[in-house]
Design a protein around this motif. Structure first.
Motif, mmCIF file in Angstrom:
data_model
loop_
_atom_site.group_PDB
_atom_site.id
_atom_site.type_symbol
_atom_site.label_atom_id
_atom_site.label_comp_id
_atom_site.label_asym_id
_atom_site.label_seq_id
_atom_site.Cartn_x
_atom_site.Cartn_y
_atom_site.Cartn_z
ATOM 1 N N LEU A 27 0.833 -1.203 0.000
ATOM 2 C CA LEU A 27 0.000 0.000 0.000
ATOM 3 C C LEU A 27 0.868 1.254 0.000
ATOM 4 N N LEU A 28 1.965 1.240 0.744
ATOM 5 C CA LEU A 28 2.869 2.383 0.767
ATOM 6 C C LEU A 28 3.436 2.670 -0.625
ATOM 7 N N ARG A 29 3.753 1.636 -1.391
ATOM 8 C CA ARG A 29 4.264 1.837 -2.760
ATOM 9 C C ARG A 29 3.171 2.455 -3.647
ATOM 10 N N HIS A 30 1.919 2.022 -3.470
ATOM 11 C CA HIS A 30 0.807 2.617 -4.229
ATOM 12 C C HIS A 30 0.629 4.092 -3.854
ATOM 13 N N VAL A 31 0.710 4.381 -2.570
ATOM 14 C CA VAL A 31 0.583 5.764 -2.107
ATOM 15 C C VAL A 31 1.715 6.615 -2.686
ATOM 16 N N ALA A 32 2.940 6.081 -2.666
ATOM 17 C CA ALA A 32 4.087 6.823 -3.207
ATOM 18 C C ALA A 32 3.888 7.131 -4.687
ATOM 19 N N SER A 33 3.431 6.158 -5.443
ATOM 20 C CA SER A 33 3.207 6.359 -6.876
ATOM 21 C C SER A 33 2.118 7.404 -7.116
ATOM 22 N N TYR A 34 1.025 7.296 -6.364
ATOM 23 C CA TYR A 34 -0.083 8.239 -6.511
ATOM 24 C C TYR A 34 0.351 9.657 -6.142
#
Length: 107
Positions: A27-34
């Motif tokens: 989820l942290l990687r998704h947040v970073a990308s977003y």
């Protein structure tokens, strides 16, 4: 890589830090990308808004042609890689334009 958890930036609100600390690595990687995409989008929107302001010319020449009201401003429009001056004004709900001439090259 350090075995210590990273220190969050001071500008980051505590509730966001708490939410991120409780999130999975995926989820942290998704947040970073977003957040990267969102930052780029907002920076691009700010650049476009700034560019629109630059295209308006502040000077008001006294030589208004017939049919162009005194409230008209001069704007620059780019057409086929060429730049042109236009008188522009609001007429009720419509925006009216009248050609003024080419933008002279600064070279």
């Amino acid at each position: 890589m350090s075995y210590e958890p990273p220190t969050p930036p001071a500008e980051l609100p505590t509730d966001i830090v708490d939410t991120l600390n409780g999130s999975s690595p995926e989820l942290l990687r998704h947040v970073a990308s977003y957040t990267e995409d969102l930052a780029e989008y907002r920076e691009r929107a700010a650049r476009l808004a700034e560019k629109e302001g630059e295209d308006e010319i502040e000077e008001r020449p006294d030589d208004l042609p017939d049919g162009v009201p005194s409230k008209a401003t001069i704007t620059i429009k780019e057409i086929n890689d060429n730049r042109y001056y236009y008188w522009q004004w609001r007429d009720g709900e419509k925006i009216r334009s009248q050609y003024k001439g080419p933008v002279e090259s600064e070279n």
